[in-house]
Design an enzyme around this catalytic site. Structure first.
Site, short mmCIF file in Angstrom:
data_model
loop_
_atom_site.label_atom_id
_atom_site.label_comp_id
_atom_site.label_asym_id
_atom_site.label_seq_id
_atom_site.Cartn_x
_atom_site.Cartn_y
_atom_site.Cartn_z
N LYS A 288 0.82 -1.22 0.00
CA LYS A 288 0.00 0.00 0.00
C LYS A 288 0.86 1.28 0.00
O LYS A 288 2.07 1.23 0.23
CB LYS A 288 -0.93 -0.03 1.22
CG LYS A 288 -1.95 -1.18 1.18
CD LYS A 288 -2.96 -1.05 2.30
CE LYS A 288 -3.97 -2.18 2.28
NZ LYS A 288 -5.04 -1.97 3.28
N TYR B 116 -12.42 -2.40 -3.91
CA TYR B 116 -12.91 -2.57 -2.54
C TYR B 116 -14.45 -2.48 -2.46
O TYR B 116 -14.98 -2.18 -1.40
CB TYR B 116 -12.29 -1.53 -1.62
CG TYR B 116 -10.87 -1.87 -1.16
CD1 TYR B 116 -10.63 -3.00 -0.37
CD2 TYR B 116 -9.79 -1.07 -1.49
CE1 TYR B 116 -9.35 -3.30 0.07
CE2 TYR B 116 -8.50 -1.37 -1.06
CZ TYR B 116 -8.29 -2.49 -0.28
OH TYR B 116 -7.03 -2.80 0.17
N ASN C 178 -1.98 0.19 6.67
CA ASN C 178 -1.52 -1.10 7.23
C ASN C 178 -0.62 -1.89 6.28
O ASN C 178 -0.56 -3.12 6.33
CB ASN C 178 -2.71 -1.93 7.74
CG ASN C 178 -3.62 -2.39 6.64
OD1 ASN C 178 -3.51 -1.95 5.51
ND2 ASN C 178 -4.54 -3.29 6.96
N HIS D 112 -2.13 -5.49 1.53
CA HIS D 112 -3.42 -6.18 1.39
C HIS D 112 -3.11 -7.55 0.82
O HIS D 112 -2.18 -7.70 0.02
CB HIS D 112 -4.35 -5.43 0.42
CG HIS D 112 -5.50 -6.27 -0.05
ND1 HIS D 112 -6.65 -6.41 0.69
CD2 HIS D 112 -5.64 -7.07 -1.14
CE1 HIS D 112 -7.47 -7.24 0.05
NE2 HIS D 112 -6.88 -7.66 -1.07
N GLU E 259 -9.27 -10.94 -7.81
CA GLU E 259 -8.37 -9.80 -7.57
C GLU E 259 -7.19 -9.83 -8.54
O GLU E 259 -6.72 -8.79 -8.99
CB GLU E 259 -7.89 -9.82 -6.11
CG GLU E 259 -9.02 -9.50 -5.14
CD GLU E 259 -8.56 -9.42 -3.69
OE1 GLU E 259 -7.37 -9.67 -3.39
OE2 GLU E 259 -9.41 -9.11 -2.83
P1 CMP Z 1 -7.35 -4.65 3.61
O1 CMP Z 1 -6.84 -6.03 3.86
O2 CMP Z 1 -6.74 -3.91 2.46
O3 CMP Z 1 -8.93 -4.70 3.41
C1 CMP Z 1 -9.75 -3.56 3.65
C2 CMP Z 1 -9.03 -2.48 4.40
O4 CMP Z 1 -9.85 -1.57 5.07
C3 CMP Z 1 -8.19 -3.11 5.49
O5 CMP Z 1 -7.09 -3.81 4.92
C4 CMP Z 1 -7.85 -1.89 6.34
O6 CMP Z 1 -6.70 -1.21 5.87
C5 CMP Z 1 -9.06 -0.97 6.11
N1 CMP Z 1 -9.86 -0.81 7.34
C6 CMP Z 1 -10.06 0.35 8.01
N2 CMP Z 1 -10.85 0.16 9.08
C7 CMP Z 1 -11.16 -1.16 9.11
C8 CMP Z 1 -11.94 -1.98 9.98
N3 CMP Z 1 -12.57 -1.48 11.06
N4 CMP Z 1 -12.04 -3.31 9.70
C9 CMP Z 1 -11.43 -3.84 8.61
N5 CMP Z 1 -10.66 -3.11 7.73
C10 CMP Z 1 -10.54 -1.78 7.99
#
Ligand code: CMP
Length: 137
Positions: free
Chosen positions: A9, A49, A112, A115, A126
């Site tokens: 990311k 998403y 974070n 993904h 995906e």
């Molecule tokens: P990702 O695995 O990319 O999938 C969706 C993303 O939404 C997740 O990682 C997080 O970076 C983001 N996100 C933000 N808030 C939340 C939450 N409460 N629960 C899950 N994903 C979240």
């Protein structure tokens, strides 16, 4: 043999840890079958998403994913989906096990670092979202 999609990311790309993250995959038995750096459009991020469209964090997630380039990769290996998720650690880096990518490189649940596809079925979709057949041969 499975394939899964990984996204490094914008936070991790900006930090200059693309190589360190790709090394985690290669050092743990996952081959990089394809990889490229791309700047997502708002439409790209909203489509990718779409499953989260109704969640309260959706707009912030889309804004973040288009805030800079990302690196998308197809990882290949035995149990690639589960292996990648184990290497990534929990979605919230504060809950991620020590030694995982998110524990080592992520700041918070929005930024974070990575993904990874959460199922084989989603991995197929995906991968097709980002890569053509030619890029995968
Ligand atoms: P990702 O695995 O990319 O999938 C969706 C993303 O939404 C997740 O990682 C997080 O970076 C983001 N996100 C933000 N808030 C939340 C939450 N409460 N629960 C899950 N994903 C979240």
């Amino acid at each position: 043999m499975e394939r899964t999609l990984s996204i490094i990311k914008p936070d991790a790309v900006a930090k200059g840890v693309i190589g360190k993250i790709l090394d985690r995959f290669e050092s743990n038995g996952l081959k990089i079958a394809a990889t490229k750096k791309v700047q997502l459009t708002r439409k790209d991020a909203e489509c990718f998403y779409a499953i989260h469209a109704e969640r309260p964090f959706f707009n912030d997630l889309v804004d973040f994913m288009i805030s800079g380039p990302v690196v998308v990769s197809v990882l290949e290996g035995e149990d690639a989906v589960a292996k990648n998720r184990k290497l990534m650690g929990a979605t919230n880096p504060k809950e991620a096990e020590a030694g995982t990518i998110r524990a080592d490189f992520a700041e918070n649940i929005d930024a974070n670092a990575v993904h990874g596809s959460d199922s084989l079925e989603n991995a197929v979709n995906e991968i097709a979202f980002f890569f053509s057949q030619r890029e995968l041969s």
